[in-house]
Design an enzyme around this catalytic site. Sequence first.
Site, short mmCIF file in Angstrom:
data_model
loop_
_atom_site.label_atom_id
_atom_site.label_comp_id
_atom_site.label_asym_id
_atom_site.label_seq_id
_atom_site.Cartn_x
_atom_site.Cartn_y
_atom_site.Cartn_z
CG ASP A 85 42.47 37.89 36.14
OD1 ASP A 85 42.22 37.65 34.95
OD2 ASP A 85 41.87 38.79 36.79
NE ARG A 117 20.11 29.62 43.68
CZ ARG A 117 19.86 28.55 44.42
NH1 ARG A 117 20.79 27.65 44.64
NH2 ARG A 117 18.67 28.36 44.95
CE1 TYR A 173 39.45 45.66 35.75
CE2 TYR A 173 38.40 44.54 37.59
CZ TYR A 173 38.32 45.36 36.49
OH TYR A 173 37.10 45.86 36.10
#
Length: 379
Positions: free
Chosen positions: A170, A46, A98
């Site tokens: 983005d 992780r 988006y």
Amino acid sequence: MQLQTKTIHAGVNKDSAYNSIITPIYQTSTFRFEDIGTTKGYDYTRTGNPTRTALEENIAALEGGTCARVIASGMAAITVTLHFFKSGDNIICTNDCYGGTERLLRLYSETFGFEITYVDMKDHEAIQKAIQPKTKAIWIETPSNPLLNIYDIKAICEIAHNNNALAIVDNTFLSPVNQRPLELGADIVVHSTTKYLNGHSDVVGGAIVVNQPQLAEKLHYLVNALGQGEAPFDAWLVLRGIKTLVPRMKAHEVNANAVARSLAKNKNVLKVNYPGLETHPQHELAKKQQFGFGGMISFEVNGDIGKVNKVLTSTKIFSLAESLGGIESLICHPATMTHASMDPALKAKVGINERLIRLSVGIEDTNDLIQDLEQALLF
Ligand SMILES: *Cc1c(COP(=O)(O)O)cnc(C)c1O
């Protein structure tokens, strides 16, 4: 090193045991300690994993960042990025972003006390006016999805920095081959690696890239704390996909350019949105801040919803599906598919109407794609 060389070599040599040319998949959840406090650099997947590190170093090199983290999905990348901020902060966002980003921002405003302001980012005065003392970030998506509007990254980053806010871009639609926002002043770049970076429609993933040490430290903390890191096998697939990113992006663009020009001549098409067309309102800006125009097109059908449905269901090469950036061509209906969850008022305001069709132009033969759309648009 040029970008094409970096796509193939950056970060990949991780095997000192057998010198494998390709990065191994370190499919392990945990790593053995040598003694108290001594590891070989990894303790738990992780927190970090060598396959993931290889991809992170690769993407950081491509974007010109100093640190990248790869994440379970593009939305996970956006989720992690929102954790740089807190309740009461204002974020100014591209109004035709988006659909999933808009849905997530709505969740953060309804549940966690964020304040989101949507602005048409062509209008720099409107951005300036939207700034408040509590504005902590400007969220830029360019080209926008699905309308392919182009926003001036450098100018908007300046507005952000003059007001002590971070500029976030983005960069999913263009990939670092066609646009490198950090070089234009952005503080954080996010990606859905599901799209062009992986490029083969066989994995869901995301990435976050920064170039400032304090942001890198916070990013590392957040990815580990929130448990969002990408699985080693998925990271390996994206690393494999990136090796062909440069030739793929060139092939996407050659096809998209030809398809856009063919659509623009079709009498059953009202309007074509492609930044590579000289008629695109921000064509000059696209030429200035991008290294290419990409493979995404949207267009409006000259006809009612029945005709739109006819087009969507009669292509033989373009598949009716969400997502984008893979080697195969896809066609979709943003109003009911990718942007179905978007607030209806915002959808109407920005111009995502029922006539609009979005294409992710793949790397098949150019004429096959043109003919496929021509026959679908016969009525
Ligand atoms: C697809 C996409 C996302 C979300 O990415 P996932 O990998 O689907 O979670 C975010 N931003 C843009 C521009 C996208 O196209």
